[in-house]
Scaffold this active site. Structure first.
Site, PDB file in Angstrom:
ATOM      1  N   SER A  74       0.852  -1.190   0.000  1.00 25.50           N
ATOM      2  CA  SER A  74       0.000   0.000   0.000  1.00 25.50           C
ATOM      3  C   SER A  74       0.886   1.237   0.000  1.00 25.50           C
ATOM      4  CB  SER A  74      -0.889   0.017   1.243  1.00 25.50           C
ATOM      5  OG  SER A  74      -1.409   1.320   1.424  1.00 25.50           O
TER       6      SER A  74
ATOM      7  N   ASP B  40      -4.641   3.571  -1.966  1.00 30.71           N
ATOM      8  CA  ASP B  40      -5.686   3.942  -1.011  1.00 30.71           C
ATOM      9  C   ASP B  40      -6.212   5.337  -1.318  1.00 30.71           C
ATOM     10  OD1 ASP B  40      -6.065   1.757   0.801  1.00 30.71           O
ATOM     11  OD2 ASP B  40      -4.012   2.102   1.481  1.00 30.71           O
TER      12      ASP B  40
ATOM     13  N   MET C  88     -11.590  -5.297   5.709  1.00 28.06           N
ATOM     14  CA  MET C  88     -10.737  -4.351   6.437  1.00 28.06           C
ATOM     15  C   MET C  88     -10.405  -4.956   7.796  1.00 28.06           C
ATOM     16  SD  MET C  88     -10.177  -1.894   4.408  1.00 28.06           S
ATOM     17  CE  MET C  88      -9.187  -0.979   5.599  1.00 28.06           C
TER      18      MET C  88
ATOM     19  N   HIS D 164      -8.394   1.131  -3.951  1.00 25.72           N
ATOM     20  CA  HIS D 164      -9.337   0.959  -2.839  1.00 25.72           C
ATOM     21  C   HIS D 164     -10.010   2.309  -2.593  1.00 25.72           C
ATOM     22  CE1 HIS D 164      -9.677   0.127   1.797  1.00 25.72           C
ATOM     23  NE2 HIS D 164     -10.857   0.191   1.212  1.00 25.72           N
TER      24      HIS D 164
ATOM     25  N   HIS E 158      -1.353  -1.491  -4.247  1.00 25.56           N
ATOM     26  CA  HIS E 158      -2.586  -1.067  -3.575  1.00 25.56           C
ATOM     27  C   HIS E 158      -2.583   0.457  -3.422  1.00 25.56           C
ATOM     28  CE1 HIS E 158      -6.108  -1.915  -1.033  1.00 25.56           C
ATOM     29  NE2 HIS E 158      -5.667  -0.960  -0.217  1.00 25.56           N
TER      30      HIS E 158
ATOM     31  N   ASP F 168      -6.685  -6.015   4.664  1.00 24.79           N
ATOM     32  CA  ASP F 168      -6.041  -4.707   4.586  1.00 24.79           C
ATOM     33  C   ASP F 168      -6.066  -4.034   5.952  1.00 24.79           C
ATOM     34  OD1 ASP F 168      -5.192  -2.180   3.878  1.00 24.79           O
ATOM     35  OD2 ASP F 168      -6.877  -1.731   2.544  1.00 24.79           O
TER      36      ASP F 168
ATOM     37  N   MET G 234      -8.832   8.214  -0.380  1.00 26.43           N
ATOM     38  CA  MET G 234      -9.672   8.681   0.740  1.00 26.43           C
ATOM     39  C   MET G 234     -10.238  10.051   0.401  1.00 26.43           C
ATOM     40  SD  MET G 234      -7.178   7.672   3.854  1.00 26.43           S
ATOM     41  CE  MET G 234      -6.501   6.024   4.036  1.00 26.43           C
TER      42      MET G 234
ATOM     43  N   MET H 110     -12.093   4.538  -0.733  1.00 26.84           N
ATOM     44  CA  MET H 110     -12.756   4.849   0.538  1.00 26.84           C
ATOM     45  C   MET H 110     -13.466   6.178   0.327  1.00 26.84           C
ATOM     46  SD  MET H 110      -9.659   3.609   3.007  1.00 26.84           S
ATOM     47  CE  MET H 110      -8.452   3.682   1.695  1.00 26.84           C
TER      48      MET H 110
HETATM   49  C1  DX5 Z   1      -6.395   2.001   5.648  1.00 30.97           C
HETATM   50  C2  DX5 Z   1      -5.894   1.586   4.285  1.00 30.97           C
HETATM   51  C3  DX5 Z   1      -4.827   0.556   4.318  1.00 30.97           C
HETATM   52  C4  DX5 Z   1      -3.618   0.977   5.051  1.00 30.97           C
HETATM   53  C5  DX5 Z   1      -2.765  -0.199   5.390  1.00 30.97           C
HETATM   54  O1  DX5 Z   1      -7.442   2.893   5.494  1.00 30.97           O
HETATM   55  O2  DX5 Z   1      -6.941   1.058   3.510  1.00 30.97           O
HETATM   56  O3  DX5 Z   1      -4.471   0.121   3.024  1.00 30.97           O
HETATM   57  O4  DX5 Z   1      -2.868   1.892   4.329  1.00 30.97           O
HETATM   58  O5  DX5 Z   1      -1.707   0.302   6.094  1.00 30.97           O
HETATM   59  P1  DX5 Z   1      -0.937  -0.534   7.189  1.00 30.97           P
HETATM   60  O6  DX5 Z   1      -0.370  -1.710   6.512  1.00 30.97           O
HETATM   61  O7  DX5 Z   1       0.068   0.441   7.682  1.00 30.97           O
HETATM   62  O8  DX5 Z   1      -1.961  -0.913   8.240  1.00 30.97           O
HETATM   63 ZN    ZN Z   2      -6.574  -0.067   1.457  1.00 32.49          ZN
END
Ligand code: DX5
Ligand code: ZN
Length: 229
Positions: free
Chosen positions: A17, A43, A144, A74, A41, A182, A45, A76
């Site tokens: 990620s 992320d 998650m 991903h 991956h 994740d 947000m 979010m």
């Molecule tokens: C959280 C993300 C994850 C996160 C994982 O909202 O979806 O992908 O970055 O990070 P680690 O491995 O540091 O928990």
């Molecule tokens: Zn993620």
């Protein structure tokens, strides 16, 4: 159109990620771990579905020049449907939407019609029954193992019950579906998740916060494989 083959369903995969990478040098961070990356991956947000803001389509577009790996985005986001086409155009190979935002059947259809591989994500407190009706329509189920929004949180082991339930369902019905975890995945928790039935491991901190991220990703793969054997 999906530009890059995701690989066979159910194969063990490491998905670093980039949320935990240095955003000032993302291209080199991505290249550095390439040999141990199955999926990258990303992320995303939106500051609404989660209380944080991260990456959008322009970053995906730029990174596309530096990696030929499967881009596992991903989302979010409260309104992922407004951005699916932008992510596809930027070079996303798969997009995962959260079941908590609703309109799930429509979002799955829209993303598939664009040629994206489609994932459905569930927060730690969302029951398996919410995602179960869609198992035959998606390519990836993301559980998650932390509450989304931030990297570096601790793995929530209780989620393994749902992972196990999903794995039994997938195997019993011979579904073409990947099961991804994740959040808080590291050398200790990766084997636990694989034992429970996950085959795609997302890891941010456990890779990028280590002095040698490539070696860290390799060690994660070895730890995950040991659980499978
Ligand atoms: C959280 C993300 C994850 C996160 C994982 O909202 O979806 O992908 O970055 O990070 P680690 O491995 O540091 O928990
Ligand atoms: Zn993620």
């Amino acid at each position: 159109m999906t530009s890059i083959d995701a690989g066979p369903f159910g194969a063990l995969r490491v998905a670093p990620s980039i949320l935990a990478a240095d955003f000032g040098s993302l291209a080199s961070a991505v290249r550095e771990i390439d040999a141990e990356t199955d999926w990258l991956h990303v992320d995303v947000m939106d500051g609404h579905f989660v209380p944080n803001v991260s990456i959008g389509p322009p970053v995906v577009k730029s990174l596309r020049q530096y990696s030929a790996r499967f881009f596992d985005c991903h989302l979010m986001m409260s309104e992922p449907g407004r951005y699916l086409e932008a992510f596809r155009a930027a070079g996303a190979d798969g997009c995962t939407v959260h079941v908590e935002v609703g309109s799930t059947a429509t979002l799955i259809d829209e993303a598939h019609s664009m040629g994206l591989r489609v994932g459905l994500a569930a927060n730690p407190d969302t029951p398996f029954s919410k995602v179960a009706p869609f198992l035959g329509d998606i390519d990836l189920l993301l559980f998650m193992t932390v509450f989304p929004g931030f990297g570096g949180q601790s793995f929530i082991g209780d989620v393994m019950g749902k992972v196990n339930e999903a794995r039994r369902e997938v195997d019993a019905n011979e579904l073409a579906l990947d099961i991804e975890v994740d959040g808080g995945i590291d050398l200790e928790t990766a084997p636990i998740a694989v034992d429970a039935g996950a085959n795609v491991l997302v890891a941010g901190s456990a890779i990028f916060n280590r002095p040698d991220p490539l070696e860290a990703a390799h060690e994660l793969r070895v730890a995950a494989r040991s659980a499978r054997s």
